[in-house]
Write a protein that holds these residues in place. Structure first.
Motif, PDB file in Angstrom:
ATOM      1  N   TRP A  97       0.807  -1.215   0.000  1.00 37.91           N
ATOM      2  CA  TRP A  97       0.000   0.000   0.000  1.00 37.91           C
ATOM      3  C   TRP A  97       0.846   1.273   0.000  1.00 37.91           C
ATOM      4  O   TRP A  97       1.731   1.444   0.826  1.00 37.91           O
ATOM      5  N   ARG A  98       0.536   2.166  -0.947  1.00 40.56           N
ATOM      6  CA  ARG A  98       1.120   3.509  -1.010  1.00 40.56           C
ATOM      7  C   ARG A  98       0.053   4.430  -1.571  1.00 40.56           C
ATOM      8  O   ARG A  98      -0.680   4.049  -2.467  1.00 40.56           O
ATOM      9  N   ASP A  99       0.003   5.655  -1.070  1.00 40.71           N
ATOM     10  CA  ASP A  99      -0.971   6.588  -1.607  1.00 40.71           C
ATOM     11  C   ASP A  99      -0.527   8.020  -1.324  1.00 40.71           C
ATOM     12  O   ASP A  99       0.234   8.280  -0.387  1.00 40.71           O
ATOM     13  N   HIS A 100      -1.044   8.917  -2.147  1.00 34.29           N
ATOM     14  CA  HIS A 100      -0.800  10.344  -1.991  1.00 34.29           C
ATOM     15  C   HIS A 100      -1.510  10.829  -0.730  1.00 34.29           C
ATOM     16  O   HIS A 100      -2.612  10.370  -0.456  1.00 34.29           O
ATOM     17  N   PRO A 101      -0.959  11.714   0.063  1.00 36.49           N
ATOM     18  CA  PRO A 101       0.223  12.534  -0.149  1.00 36.49           C
ATOM     19  C   PRO A 101       1.536  11.912   0.344  1.00 36.49           C
ATOM     20  O   PRO A 101       2.589  12.510   0.199  1.00 36.49           O
ATOM     21  N   ALA A 102       1.490  10.712   0.911  1.00 36.79           N
ATOM     22  CA  ALA A 102       2.701  10.111   1.475  1.00 36.79           C
ATOM     23  C   ALA A 102       3.326   9.052   0.567  1.00 36.79           C
ATOM     24  O   ALA A 102       4.254   8.377   0.973  1.00 36.79           O
ATOM     25  N   LYS A 103       2.841   8.926  -0.655  1.00 33.63           N
ATOM     26  CA  LYS A 103       3.293   7.854  -1.546  1.00 33.63           C
ATOM     27  C   LYS A 103       4.811   7.788  -1.643  1.00 33.63           C
ATOM     28  O   LYS A 103       5.389   6.712  -1.589  1.00 33.63           O
ATOM     29  N   TYR A 104       5.478   8.922  -1.793  1.00 34.51           N
ATOM     30  CA  TYR A 104       6.939   8.961  -1.892  1.00 34.51           C
ATOM     31  C   TYR A 104       7.558   9.793  -0.766  1.00 34.51           C
ATOM     32  O   TYR A 104       8.731  10.146  -0.820  1.00 34.51           O
ATOM     33  N   ALA A 105       6.778  10.115   0.241  1.00 30.81           N
ATOM     34  CA  ALA A 105       7.251  10.991   1.316  1.00 30.81           C
ATOM     35  C   ALA A 105       8.280  10.299   2.206  1.00 30.81           C
ATOM     36  O   ALA A 105       8.169   9.107   2.503  1.00 30.81           O
ATOM     37  N   LEU A 106       9.249  11.075   2.625  1.00 27.75           N
ATOM     38  CA  LEU A 106      10.240  10.614   3.601  1.00 27.75           C
ATOM     39  C   LEU A 106      10.096  11.346   4.926  1.00 27.75           C
ATOM     40  O   LEU A 106      10.726  10.970   5.903  1.00 27.75           O
ATOM     41  N   TRP A 107       9.275  12.389   4.941  1.00 25.18           N
ATOM     42  CA  TRP A 107       9.106  13.189   6.156  1.00 25.18           C
ATOM     43  C   TRP A 107       7.649  13.600   6.322  1.00 25.18           C
ATOM     44  O   TRP A 107       6.921  13.762   5.364  1.00 25.18           O
ATOM     45  N   TYR A 108       7.284  13.821   7.555  1.00 22.86           N
ATOM     46  CA  TYR A 108       5.999  14.426   7.890  1.00 22.86           C
ATOM     47  C   TYR A 108       6.169  15.135   9.222  1.00 22.86           C
ATOM     48  O   TYR A 108       7.081  14.824   9.999  1.00 22.86           O
ATOM     49  N   PHE A 109       5.334  16.091   9.466  1.00 18.70           N
ATOM     50  CA  PHE A 109       5.297  16.722  10.776  1.00 18.70           C
ATOM     51  C   PHE A 109       3.983  17.455  10.942  1.00 18.70           C
ATOM     52  O   PHE A 109       3.249  17.666   9.989  1.00 18.70           O
ATOM     53  N   ASN A 110       3.694  17.806  12.173  1.00 16.81           N
ATOM     54  CA  ASN A 110       2.491  18.548  12.517  1.00 16.81           C
ATOM     55  C   ASN A 110       2.926  19.963  12.855  1.00 16.81           C
ATOM     56  O   ASN A 110       3.492  20.194  13.916  1.00 16.81           O
TER      57      ASN A 110
END
Length: 147
Positions: free
Chosen positions: A96-109
């Motif tokens: 499973w992969r999907d936008h917006p994290a499909k190719y993301a290496l980072w996230y934050f709040n």
């Protein structure tokens, strides 16, 4: 074939992290966090060279701190993984992969609007409280392999 090789203990560890980081964002939010974890294990670039396994991703230290705040501060991370989170983690690990994290290496709040870039990386989208970022084109081809 899974996106990343894993064991049952890897599934449980990843499930705990997904829950600790995004339980308030529901199953979808936890899946996006799972995307980032798997993408980091696949990426052989930037801050993620020689980080190939789920435990290496989860317990990676950068700048003197764990990459995932929940390892250091989150009591949720230290609770046993539930079956629902394990199923979600396995789904991420397998396919499973999907936008917006499909190719993301980072996230934050950010506790505010998502900036268009974050440490020079490109904003790909937001889901509830988390902003997701993927590497600038040409800096990390390995994250785009396999889907």
């Amino acid at each position: 074939m899974p996106r990343v090789k894993y064991t049952d203990s890897d599934v449980a560890l990843m499930a705990r992290m997904m829950r600790a980081e995004a339980e308030g964002e529901g199953k979808q939010g936890m899946l996006y966090v799972g995307n980032v974890i798997v993408n980091r294990a696949k990426a052989n670039c930037l801050d993620f060279q020689d980080v190939r396994t789920i435990p290496q991703v989860i317990y990676q230290v950068q700048g003197g701190n764990y990459s995932f705040e929940a390892v250091q501060k989150g009591n949720m991370f230290y609770r046993r993984a539930r079956s629902v989170e394990k199923r979600l983690a396995k789904k991420n690990l397998d396919y499973w992969r999907d936008h917006p994290a499909k190719y993301a290496l980072w996230y934050f709040n950010p506790y505010g609007p998502c900036p268009p870039t974050w440490y020079g990386q490109l904003f790909t989208g937001q889901y509830k409280n988390h902003c997701y970022y993927e590497p600038v084109e040409g800096t990390c081809a390995s994250v785009y392999i396999g889907g």
